[in-house]
Write a protein that holds these residues in place. Structure first.
Motif, PDB file in Angstrom:
ATOM      1  N   UNK A 382       0.830  -1.198   0.000  1.00  0.00           N
ATOM      2  CA  UNK A 382       0.000   0.000   0.000  1.00  0.00           C
ATOM      3  C   UNK A 382       0.867   1.251   0.000  1.00  0.00           C
ATOM      4  N   UNK A 383       1.919   1.266   0.822  1.00  0.00           N
ATOM      5  CA  UNK A 383       2.793   2.431   0.880  1.00  0.00           C
ATOM      6  C   UNK A 383       3.589   2.591  -0.406  1.00  0.00           C
ATOM      7  N   UNK A 384       4.005   1.474  -1.003  1.00  0.00           N
ATOM      8  CA  UNK A 384       4.746   1.546  -2.270  1.00  0.00           C
ATOM      9  C   UNK A 384       3.860   2.135  -3.372  1.00  0.00           C
ATOM     10  N   UNK A 385       2.577   1.700  -3.396  1.00  0.00           N
ATOM     11  CA  UNK A 385       1.641   2.222  -4.378  1.00  0.00           C
ATOM     12  C   UNK A 385       1.407   3.715  -4.169  1.00  0.00           C
ATOM     13  N   UNK A 386       1.267   4.124  -2.904  1.00  0.00           N
ATOM     14  CA  UNK A 386       1.048   5.536  -2.585  1.00  0.00           C
ATOM     15  C   UNK A 386       2.248   6.387  -2.988  1.00  0.00           C
ATOM     16  N   UNK A 387       3.449   5.898  -2.669  1.00  0.00           N
ATOM     17  CA  UNK A 387       4.667   6.657  -2.967  1.00  0.00           C
ATOM     18  C   UNK A 387       4.935   6.788  -4.463  1.00  0.00           C
ATOM     19  N   UNK A 388       4.357   5.892  -5.250  1.00  0.00           N
ATOM     20  CA  UNK A 388       4.572   5.939  -6.691  1.00  0.00           C
ATOM     21  C   UNK A 388       3.631   6.940  -7.386  1.00  0.00           C
ATOM     22  N   UNK A 389       2.649   7.478  -6.657  1.00  0.00           N
ATOM     23  CA  UNK A 389       1.694   8.424  -7.229  1.00  0.00           C
ATOM     24  C   UNK A 389       2.316   9.805  -7.398  1.00  0.00           C
ATOM     25  N   UNK A 390       1.664  10.603  -8.219  1.00  0.00           N
ATOM     26  CA  UNK A 390       2.073  11.997  -8.342  1.00  0.00           C
ATOM     27  C   UNK A 390       1.644  12.758  -7.094  1.00  0.00           C
ATOM     28  N   UNK A 391       2.229  13.924  -6.892  1.00  0.00           N
ATOM     29  CA  UNK A 391       1.897  14.735  -5.712  1.00  0.00           C
ATOM     30  C   UNK A 391       0.412  15.077  -5.684  1.00  0.00           C
ATOM     31  N   UNK A 392      -0.170  15.367  -6.845  1.00  0.00           N
ATOM     32  CA  UNK A 392      -1.585  15.706  -6.923  1.00  0.00           C
ATOM     33  C   UNK A 392      -2.459  14.525  -6.518  1.00  0.00           C
ATOM     34  N   UNK A 416       5.581   5.262  11.859  1.00  0.00           N
ATOM     35  CA  UNK A 416       4.861   3.987  11.980  1.00  0.00           C
ATOM     36  C   UNK A 416       3.350   4.173  12.106  1.00  0.00           C
ATOM     37  N   UNK A 417       2.845   5.166  12.923  1.00  0.00           N
ATOM     38  CA  UNK A 417       1.389   5.330  13.015  1.00  0.00           C
ATOM     39  C   UNK A 417       0.736   5.598  11.668  1.00  0.00           C
ATOM     40  N   UNK A 418       1.400   6.417  10.816  1.00  0.00           N
ATOM     41  CA  UNK A 418       0.827   6.709   9.501  1.00  0.00           C
ATOM     42  C   UNK A 418       0.825   5.452   8.640  1.00  0.00           C
ATOM     43  N   UNK A 419       1.929   4.709   8.655  1.00  0.00           N
ATOM     44  CA  UNK A 419       2.028   3.487   7.843  1.00  0.00           C
ATOM     45  C   UNK A 419       0.954   2.496   8.239  1.00  0.00           C
ATOM     46  N   UNK A 420       0.754   2.324   9.557  1.00  0.00           N
ATOM     47  CA  UNK A 420      -0.209   1.342  10.028  1.00  0.00           C
ATOM     48  C   UNK A 420      -1.644   1.752   9.703  1.00  0.00           C
ATOM     49  N   UNK A 421      -1.996   3.000  10.053  1.00  0.00           N
ATOM     50  CA  UNK A 421      -3.380   3.460   9.867  1.00  0.00           C
ATOM     51  C   UNK A 421      -3.722   3.655   8.394  1.00  0.00           C
ATOM     52  N   UNK A 422      -2.858   4.416   7.691  1.00  0.00           N
ATOM     53  CA  UNK A 422      -3.126   4.681   6.284  1.00  0.00           C
ATOM     54  C   UNK A 422      -3.018   3.401   5.454  1.00  0.00           C
ATOM     55  N   UNK A 423      -2.019   2.565   5.776  1.00  0.00           N
ATOM     56  CA  UNK A 423      -1.810   1.327   5.014  1.00  0.00           C
ATOM     57  C   UNK A 423      -3.008   0.399   5.092  1.00  0.00           C
TER      58      UNK A 423
END
Length: 439
Positions: A382-392, A416-423
């Motif tokens: 999930x984080x890899x997919x998010x990081x690959x997006x454009x800023x917009x 870690x809290x962001x990774x866990x909750x957002x992920x």
């Protein structure tokens, strides 16, 4: 070096000048207890003291009074000051003066009682009628108020009074510290330097500002830990020092009084603490409270207690392993009323239970280990997919996420809290989107 000495001297002179802004508070108005109405909050105490200061500074009503209008045909019977002066002198901390008016309205509904044997200050409003005349152009908004007629002379020109400094009162950050400071100043010059001895229940009502009989008394040790000790520590950073004296019956504490003395050396004070913290106000509103409800919560509870309880509620909202809260605002109200924070602290202070020895049943199974690895892999994906997006694209996704979890705005993106909750949220969202596309 010379420049530094000059700046330090200038700061000290500024503090000295500010601390000289004193007013006389009738002894019968010091150490009052709320008979009915809302809690006498930090906001209410500061506003009331500033109104007293300006009333005594003006001497008589009618100074700078505006022309009469329908709702106020007798403006000469009121004290008048610009709303900006009231906000500045009480260290309001907010540009929204509508909230200041709400504080004045709270004072109108607060009835207080004191132990003055004459009974002259028993069960009266702190202030009477209030009028607000909105400004236009260069003319500021004016606030007019009156004191109850039965106590007007006692408040504005008392015979027996305690001198108090607006500066020191606004440098205090807690309701209990402010109340204790006023009481201690009253008894500072008494023979022996001791306050009156009262049952600790009396001190609880007086220092917390809660209406008499509205709450169940806690155990004394918790009252001492949560209210007395912080108030004493705060007062001892001002121009006086207080020492707690306990009277016991057996092992139980019954009565309290304080030994009061001048401070040998007063430290350079920090700027007065704002009575309304806009950042805290926004966090409370994010739970679903209206602005007026949020202001009421800020005014009714100690800052530290409110912040800690808010963090507890935000953590509960971010815990995706539990069902979502139907109403975060209702949960917050209950947490404040029932002191969820205290229950959590008691759990933390209990001695740790010895860990049982591992048995075959307590060791994670291969399936559980595989499930943990799968969950971690989902979060990484999930984080890899998010990081690959454009800023917009990231900003659009974060807006959706923060709308559901407002408290997550405080999380660092690399934490870690962001990774866990957002992920967890993003991976579940991907699964839901995939299922929708297959239908």
């Amino acid at each position: 070096m010379a420049t530094r000495k000059r700046s330090e001297t200038g700061a000290e002179l500024e503090v000295l000048e500010a601390s000289n802004r004193e007013f006389r508070k009738a002894n019968s108005a010091v150490g009052v207890r709320v008979k009915s109405g809302p809690t006498l909050s930090m906001m209410g105490r500061r506003i009331f003291n500033v109104l007293l200061y300006h009333a005594q500074k003006q001497g008589n009503t009618g100074n700078s009074a505006p022309s009469p209008w329908d709702a106020c045909p007798n403006p000469e019977d009121y004290f008048w000051i610009p709303s900006g002066d009231l906000a500045h002198d009480s260290s309001w901390g907010s540009k929204d003066h509508k909230m200041l008016i709400a504080g004045l309205q709270q004072l109108q509904t607060t009835l207080v009682e004191s132990d003055d044997p004459t009974g002259r200050f028993t069960s009266v409003q702190l202030i009477g009628a209030v009028h607000v005349l909105k400004g236009s152009g260069r003319r500021p908004t004016l606030i007019g108020w009156e004191f109850p007629r039965s106590t007007r002379d006692i408040l504005s020109n008392p015979d027996f009074y305690t001198k108090l400094s607006i500066y020191h009162l606004t440098s205090l950050k807690t309701v209990a510290g402010t109340a204790l400071y006023e009481i201690a100043k009253r008894y500072l010059t008494n023979v022996g330097g001791k306050t009156a001895r009262q049952h600790w229940h009396w001190w609880h009502d007086t220092l917390t500002g809660k209406p008499v009989g509205s709450v169940k008394f806690p155990e004394f040790r918790y009252f001492k830990r949560d209210t007395l000790n912080p108030a004493i520590e705060e007062v001892n950073r001002t121009d006086i020092r207080v020492e707690l004296l306990e009277t016991k019956k057996g092992r139980s504490v019954t009565d309290l009084q304080f030994l009061v003395s001048f401070s040998q050396q007063v430290a350079l004070e920090l700027p007065p603490a704002p009575v309304v913290d806009s950042e805290l106000l926004d966090r409370v509103k994010a739970l679903g409270f209206t602005e007026r409800q949020s202001i009421d919560l800020l005014s009714q509870h100690e800052d530290a207690y409110l912040r800690s309880t808010l963090e507890l509620v935000e953590a509960r909202m971010a815990d995706l392993s539990k069902p979502a809260l139907a109403s975060p605002a209702a949960f917050m109200r209950t947490a404040l009323k029932d002191n969820y924070l205290s229950a959590k602290q008691r759990v933390k202070t209990e001695p740790p239970v010895p860990k049982p020895k591992k048995t075959a049943s307590s060791i994670k199974s291969a399936a559980e280990i595989a499930e943990d690895k799968e969950r971690s892999a989902r979060l990484d994906a999930a984080m890899a997919s998010f990081n690959s997006m454009t800023a917009e694209e990231q900003n659009e996704l974060l807006a959706q996420f923060h709308a559901l979890f407002p408290m997550a705005k405080r999380y660092r993106r690399d934490g870690t809290p962001f990774r866990s909750t957002f992920g967890q949220w993003y991976s579940r969202r991907d699964v839901a989107d995939a299922q929708t596309s297959l239908v």
